[in-house]
Scaffold this active site. Structure first.
Site, PDB file in Angstrom:
ATOM      1  N   GLU A 270      39.753  44.384  44.592  1.00 61.28           N
ATOM      2  CA  GLU A 270      39.968  42.971  44.279  1.00 61.28           C
ATOM      3  C   GLU A 270      41.443  42.662  44.405  1.00 61.28           C
ATOM      4  O   GLU A 270      42.284  43.456  43.972  1.00 61.28           O
ATOM      5  CB  GLU A 270      39.509  42.651  42.853  1.00 61.28           C
ATOM      6  CG  GLU A 270      39.812  41.208  42.428  1.00 61.28           C
ATOM      7  CD  GLU A 270      39.380  40.915  40.992  1.00 61.28           C
ATOM      8  OE1 GLU A 270      38.391  41.535  40.533  1.00 61.28           O
ATOM      9  OE2 GLU A 270      40.046  40.100  40.335  1.00 61.28           O
TER      10      GLU A 270
ATOM     11  N   GLU B 248      46.423  33.732  40.107  1.00 59.20           N
ATOM     12  CA  GLU B 248      45.567  33.609  38.933  1.00 59.20           C
ATOM     13  C   GLU B 248      46.404  33.066  37.778  1.00 59.20           C
ATOM     14  O   GLU B 248      47.540  33.491  37.580  1.00 59.20           O
ATOM     15  CB  GLU B 248      44.979  34.976  38.568  1.00 59.20           C
ATOM     16  CG  GLU B 248      44.034  34.954  37.386  1.00 59.20           C
ATOM     17  CD  GLU B 248      43.454  36.328  37.088  1.00 59.20           C
ATOM     18  OE1 GLU B 248      42.331  36.397  36.579  1.00 59.20           O
ATOM     19  OE2 GLU B 248      44.137  37.348  37.369  1.00 59.20           O
TER      20      GLU B 248
END
Length: 245
Positions: free
Chosen positions: A135, A140
Site C-alpha cells: 500500500e 493522507e
C-alpha cells in the site's frame, strides 16, 4: 527486471465517496525510464469531466472500509473538472458487510482541498489488488492538521512521514514518483507544491497490481467524534503517467 503494473482490470461497480480507474489489462511491463516527457498518460487531468468513463463508484471490494463511511453516489459531484466528495452524519446505518536505480514506473499527481479537522480522514492511495500489503498512501490526512505520506511493507513495517498541511482552504498539488529500484522493489518520492518531501522504499512491489482510490472517511484513525456537519474533500487535475516502455 520487469516494470511496475499499476492497475488490474476493473469491474463495473455501483455506489461512492471513493473512486478507482477503469483500466483494461494488468498494465504495461518494462524496465527503463528515460525522461518525464516520454511518459504515457493513463488518467488524463480532465478525467472528472467524464467521470464514469475513467472512474467507478465504491471501493473495489464494496461500499465500506475501516473508517466510519458508507459510499453513496449521491455524495459525489463534479463541476469544472473538480471532484467533490461530501460526508454527512448519519444514524441507524446497518453494519458493514463481512467480507534506488531508475526504472519503469508511474507518476501520480493531483490538486487537493482536504479537511484536516479531528474525525476527518480523506486520502489518495494505492492498495494491492491481491492481498495486502503493498500500500502507498500518496496523500493522507488524519485529523491532526498534518498530511501523511506512507509506504507499507508489512502491517508493522511502515515508512510514515507527516508534515504540516498549510492553508487547507487552498489548493495544494501532491505528486508521487514510483520507480523500480530492483527486480522486486520500488522507491517512492513524494512532492507537495513542487517541493520534495521524502523518499520511501517498497519491498516486493514490482509486478503487483494496484487500485487507485480517492475517499473521504470519517473517524477511525482520524479520531472521534467527527464533525457534526457535512464535510467536503475536493480533488482536481488527477493525472497518472506511465513510464514503462
Amino acid at each position: 527486471m520487469r516494470g511496475l503494473p499499476l492497475f488490474a482490470s476493473a469491474l463495473p461497480l455501483a455506489g461512492i465517496a471513493t473512486a478507482y480507474p477503469r483500466v483494461d489489462g494488468p498494465g504495461a511491463a518494462g524496465v527503463q525510464f528515460s525522461s518525464r516527457a516520454a511518459g504515457k498518460t493513463v488518467i488524463p487531468k480532465d478525467s472528472f469531466g467524464a467521470f464514469d468513463t475513467h472512474w467507478s463508484h465504491n471501493y473495489p471490494w464494496g461500499t465500506d472500509h475501516n473508517g466510519g463511511a458508507r459510499m453513496n453516489p449521491s455524495k459525489v459531484s463534479t463541476s469544472n473538472n473538480i471532484l467533490t466528495l461530501t460526508a454527512s452524519p448519519a444514524s441507524g446505518e446497518p453494519p458493514p458487510p463481512t467480507a534506488g536505480s531508475t526504472g519503469g514506473g508511474y507518476d501520480l499527481e493531483a490538486d487537493f482541498k482536504a479537511p484536516v479537522a479531528k474525525g476527518t480522514w480523506p486520502a489518495f492511495w494505492l492498495t494491492a489488488v491481491k492481498g495486502w500489503p503493498p500500500e502507498i498512501d500518496v496523500a493522507e490526512w488524519k485529523g491532526t492538521g498534518k498530511i501523511s505520506f506512507n509506504t507499507f511493507n508489512t502491517s508493522s513495517q511502515v515508512a510514515a512521514h507527516d508534515v504540516t498541511y498549510p492553508s487547507p482552504e487552498n489548493w495544494h498539488t501532491i505528486r508521487a514518483q514510483i520507480r523500480t529500484a530492483s527486480a522486486t522493489d520500488v522507491w517512492v518520492k513524494f512532492f507537495m507544491d513542487g517541493g520534495e518531501i521524502t523518499t520511501q522504499y517498497g519491498k516486493n512491489y514490482v509486478n503487483s497490481a494496484f487500485y487507485l482510490i480517492i475517499d473521504l472517511q470519517m473517524e477511525g484513525s482520524s479520531g472521534s467524534p467527527g464533525p457534526s456537519a457535512g464535510t467536503t474533500f475536493q480533488i482536481r487535475n488527477v493525472q497518472v503517467t506511465d513510464y514503462n516502455p
